[in-house]
Design an enzyme around this catalytic site. Structure first.
Site, mmCIF file in Angstrom:
data_model
loop_
_atom_site.group_PDB
_atom_site.id
_atom_site.type_symbol
_atom_site.label_atom_id
_atom_site.label_comp_id
_atom_site.label_asym_id
_atom_site.label_seq_id
_atom_site.Cartn_x
_atom_site.Cartn_y
_atom_site.Cartn_z
ATOM 1 N N GLU A 161 0.807 -1.335 0.055
ATOM 2 C CA GLU A 161 -0.038 -0.030 0.012
ATOM 3 C C GLU A 161 0.841 1.367 -0.033
ATOM 4 O OE1 GLU A 161 -2.718 -0.176 3.201
ATOM 5 O OE2 GLU A 161 -3.606 -1.939 2.651
ATOM 6 N N GLU A 182 -8.756 1.278 -4.408
ATOM 7 C CA GLU A 182 -9.749 0.926 -3.539
ATOM 8 C C GLU A 182 -10.350 2.354 -3.088
ATOM 9 O OE1 GLU A 182 -8.680 -1.501 -0.207
ATOM 10 O OE2 GLU A 182 -10.481 -1.070 0.617
#
Ligand code: KIV
Length: 273
Positions: free
Chosen positions: A124, A191
């Site tokens: 991430e 996301e």
């Protein structure tokens, strides 16, 4: 009409995924954390299986993805890899195993690749972690990026609301996607961001863009297995399509089993020796 290349493929590789993007064939990705589920999933012709750190929530019952350890991720990934013949297996680098420095990040990625037999790792972040991304890539380990809502940073934001709705955040996200592509990442997950921004990113980069709550105009979709099967009842974001209500199915089955035992109805004569 475009030919479905992924159905003819015996093993999905990062190269196959790149070709799918070029042909406009959508990429299907889902999470798995154990052997039995992964076996069923792989038989469907899914393209990517993600051993997500969402295991922290759905397998271990934690409130966030932060507590899961590298050893625990390796345990889940090892079980999944044993079940997979066809899909590309990607493993999440857990929180705290790559943010510190790039040497530690490389050691974590090597442990995942060596001990699990997985094909790639996911991380991430964008510019903040690019040194670690570069170091891992230079060791020959394929990296998938993850931008937008990054659950490992939940305490920075305090909420799971849609990300990159403001112009400056959207510009940073686009810049980070370019950075990850230039570094050599083979794909990126977006996301919970506006669909228009996700579409813009997907057309701006050549690597596949996989969305979760990022609209339809990206190269593929990913969902958490327990959410889409309806095992999890307390998570209902707008982007989640539930394909089953396994919570009720499992509950009903176990309730019947319990009743049968209590009523001395199980086992019957045919079920004993
Ligand atoms: O951990 C996970 O399951 C993920 C998906 C939500 C993409 O990162």
């Amino acid at each position: 009409m475009s030919v479905n290349i992924s159905s003819k493929i015996k093993k999905v590789t990062t190269h196959v995924l790149h070709e799918m993007k070029l042909r406009g064939e959508k990429i299907a990705m889902i999470t798995a954390y154990d052997y039995s589920m992964a076996r069923i999933i792989d038989s469907t012709g899914i393209d990517i299986v993600l051993v997500g750190d969402s295991a922290s929530n759905v397998m271990a019952g934690n409130e966030s993805t932060l507590p899961i350890t590298l050893d625990q991720m390796i345990y889940h990934a090892t079980s999944v890899v044993k079940a997979i013949d066809r899909a590309l297996v990607v493993v999440d680098m857990p929180f705290g195993t790559y943010q510190g420095n790039s040497k530690e990040a490389l050691c974590s990625a090597i442990r995942i690749m060596k001990e699990t037999g997985a094909h790639a790792i996911k991380m991430e972040g964008g510019a903040e972690i690019i040194e670690s991304v570069n170091r891992i890539l230079s060791a020959g380990i394929p990296v998938m990026g993850h931008l937008g809502l990054m659950p490992q940073s939940i305490h920075k934001f305090g909420t799971y609301v849609v990300r990159a709705t403001k112009d400056d955040e959207a510009a940073k996200l686009l810049k980070d996607a370019h950075l990850l592509e230039q570094a050599g990442c083979f794909a990126v997950v977006l996301e919970k961001i506006p669909a228009k921004l996700a579409e813009k990113v997907a057309s701006a980069v050549r690597i596949p863009v996989i969305g979760i709550g990022a609209g339809a105009e990206v190269d593929g979709q990913v969902l958490v297995l327990h959410d889409m099967l309806g095992i999890n009842q307390d998570f209902s974001p707008r982007f989640l399509r539930r394909y089953h209500n396994l919570y009720e199915e499992i509950k009903g089955a176990v309730q019947n089993y319990t009743n049968d035992i209590k009523n001395k109805d199980f086992p019957n004569e045919r079920e004993q020796y």
